[in-house]
Each structure stands twice: as structure tokens, then as C-alpha cells.
Design an enzyme around this catalytic site. Sequence first.
Site, PDB file in Angstrom:
ATOM      1  N   ASN A  13      10.538 -11.197 -11.590  1.00 40.03           N
ATOM      2  CA  ASN A  13       9.097 -10.981 -11.747  1.00 40.03           C
ATOM      3  C   ASN A  13       8.758  -9.709 -10.975  1.00 40.03           C
ATOM      4  O   ASN A  13       8.632  -9.737  -9.760  1.00 40.03           O
ATOM      5  CB  ASN A  13       8.344 -12.200 -11.181  1.00 40.03           C
ATOM      6  N   LYS A  15       6.098  -8.110 -11.011  1.00 37.12           N
ATOM      7  CA  LYS A  15       4.672  -8.061 -10.643  1.00 37.12           C
ATOM      8  C   LYS A  15       4.091  -6.676 -10.983  1.00 37.12           C
ATOM      9  O   LYS A  15       4.544  -6.055 -11.938  1.00 37.12           O
ATOM     10  CB  LYS A  15       4.482  -8.431  -9.175  1.00 37.12           C
ATOM     11  N   HIS A  98       1.051 -18.118 -13.111  1.00 38.11           N
ATOM     12  CA  HIS A  98       1.557 -17.754 -11.787  1.00 38.11           C
ATOM     13  C   HIS A  98       0.440 -17.971 -10.759  1.00 38.11           C
ATOM     14  O   HIS A  98      -0.733 -17.762 -11.056  1.00 38.11           O
ATOM     15  CB  HIS A  98       2.006 -16.289 -11.795  1.00 38.11           C
ATOM     16  N   GLU A 100      -0.567 -16.247  -8.384  1.00 44.60           N
ATOM     17  CA  GLU A 100      -1.423 -15.072  -8.155  1.00 44.60           C
ATOM     18  C   GLU A 100      -2.506 -14.991  -9.223  1.00 44.60           C
ATOM     19  O   GLU A 100      -3.625 -14.565  -8.966  1.00 44.60           O
ATOM     20  CB  GLU A 100      -0.563 -13.802  -8.122  1.00 44.60           C
ATOM     21  N   GLU A 170       6.870 -23.131  -7.824  1.00 43.69           N
ATOM     22  CA  GLU A 170       6.658 -22.068  -6.831  1.00 43.69           C
ATOM     23  C   GLU A 170       5.632 -22.526  -5.802  1.00 43.69           C
ATOM     24  O   GLU A 170       4.418 -22.401  -6.046  1.00 43.69           O
ATOM     25  CB  GLU A 170       6.154 -20.799  -7.527  1.00 43.69           C
ATOM     26  N   GLY A 176       6.288 -14.542  -1.585  1.00 40.09           N
ATOM     27  CA  GLY A 176       6.117 -13.255  -0.912  1.00 40.09           C
ATOM     28  C   GLY A 176       5.959 -13.348   0.594  1.00 40.09           C
ATOM     29  O   GLY A 176       5.568 -12.382   1.247  1.00 40.09           O
ATOM     30  N   SER A 216      10.244 -16.502  -2.356  1.00 40.38           N
ATOM     31  CA  SER A 216      11.149 -15.875  -1.376  1.00 40.38           C
ATOM     32  C   SER A 216      12.609 -16.248  -1.600  1.00 40.38           C
ATOM     33  O   SER A 216      13.364 -16.406  -0.644  1.00 40.38           O
ATOM     34  CB  SER A 216      10.711 -16.206   0.059  1.00 40.38           C
TER      35      SER A 216
END
Length: 254
Positions: A13, A15, A98, A100, A170, A176, A216
Amino acid sequence: MDRRYRKAIIAANWKMNINPSEAKKLTTAMLKCSSAKDTSVVLCVPAIDLTIVKRVLRQSRIAVGGQNCHYEDTGAFTGEVSAQMLYDAGAKYVIIGHSERRSMFGETDEIVRKKVAAAIRAGLRPIICVGETEEQREMGITEEQIRIQVKSAVYGLDADDFRKVVFAYEPVWAIGTGKTATPEDANEVCKAIRACLREKYGARPSRGTSILYGGSMNEENAPALLAMPHIDGGLIGGASLKPEAFAAIVAATK
Ligand code: PGA
């Protein structure tokens, strides 16, 4: 992962990183992620990079994917990208829901459900992201939260469509941050996702669904995570921008 029933999938990913002018170089470096026959490697890239990445990968077994799509097929939605457009540009997968997108762009479970349906209509395999926040984990409601996200994402999908679905667990607090769920904890949640899918679709389809871990994941922690029976691969953010690290994660599926 249980190789008898499912294929490993390692998905990058990127991003909102990597400009079109940089995409060729990074993708070329990724070509050395030669994978085992039963591991699928996917690069989920910014929509504007898709055509370039696809061109570099054309002779390889590595697939490309989008990171988001709109839930309508076409129309007056300025600035949006449809699942059909991703498919037409060569994508095989698309990340949906996701964290985010859920936290920063207001994506609700209802929107996620509609996007999953749109992806499948377009011929894409949705990688549906689910995960709890740190607060929810502390409150002991991880499983409840995951069940709501999983059930609403596949609501209305028949058994045929369900076969195209991939899940990614996730934990929001691990994305992150450098913090990773322990292999045991991550496996427990992936197992709960599978149990939830089993209630709806039965034993065989749920056994055949790939459930990835993301948050991570790197070349150091990947072997232990991927050794767990219910973790079938990874959705990799930061480490997917480093070809060596990403190749090592792919190699850890063997
Ligand atoms: P990370 O991102 O590997 O950088 O934690 C994973 C993801 O957001 O998919």
C-alpha cells in the site's frame, strides 16, 4: 497460514507516496519479488501511477491494485475514480475501507459496503480493511467492532461474489506507528473474522478466504506473523516503499 486452503497474498500500500515520475524506478526494483507459485504479490498504488506500474509489470506475475474507488460506476462525481476505471487501467484488486479513509474521509460501514459491491461489479477483488482503535481494544470490544465491520461489508454479497473478497485485519493503533500486534493477538482476530464469515457463508468458503494482517509489518516481524494459521499474508505500508524489505516479506511466505 494454512496452505491447504488458501493462497498467501502480500499487498503493498504505497498510500499517497510515489509520483508518476518515480513509479517506474520503484516498480522495476519490485520485480525481484519473484514469488512462490502460491503467493500473490500486489502493488496497490496511487490511481495516477497505475498505468505506468502496470506497464512495468506486464511480463511479471505481480498484480496491481487501487487504494480506493467510488461506489457508483460512472457519473458526475468530480475528482473521483470508479472501480471500472481501475479495472480498465489494469488493476485486479482495490483496497476498500482503509482506516485512513474511515477516519479522515468519513467512510462509514455503509459506504464501505457500497464500495465493496462496486469493486466486485467491476471485476476487481476488494481487500476489505477492518480494525479496532486503541480505545476499543482497551475497552475489550475488539471482536464486537470487527464483527460489525465484517458483517456490514459483505452484507448482500452472494456466495459467488464472496469468493472474490480478501480481508485485511489492520488494528488502527498499529498502522504507521511501529507498534505491531503480537502474532497471537493478530491470529485471534483473524480467526474471529473467519468465524464470522463462516456463520454467513459456511465452512468451505470461509476456509478459502485470505485474511491479511496489516500494521507496521516489516521484514523482521513478518515471519512470525505469517507463521500463524489464520494470517494469510500482509498489507504493507511503510515497508512497501523499500524494495529489499518488501522482497523479504514476500520471501517469508515460502
Ligand atoms: P504500515 O501501513 O505498514 O505503514 O503500518 C499499513 C497500512 O496502512 O495498510
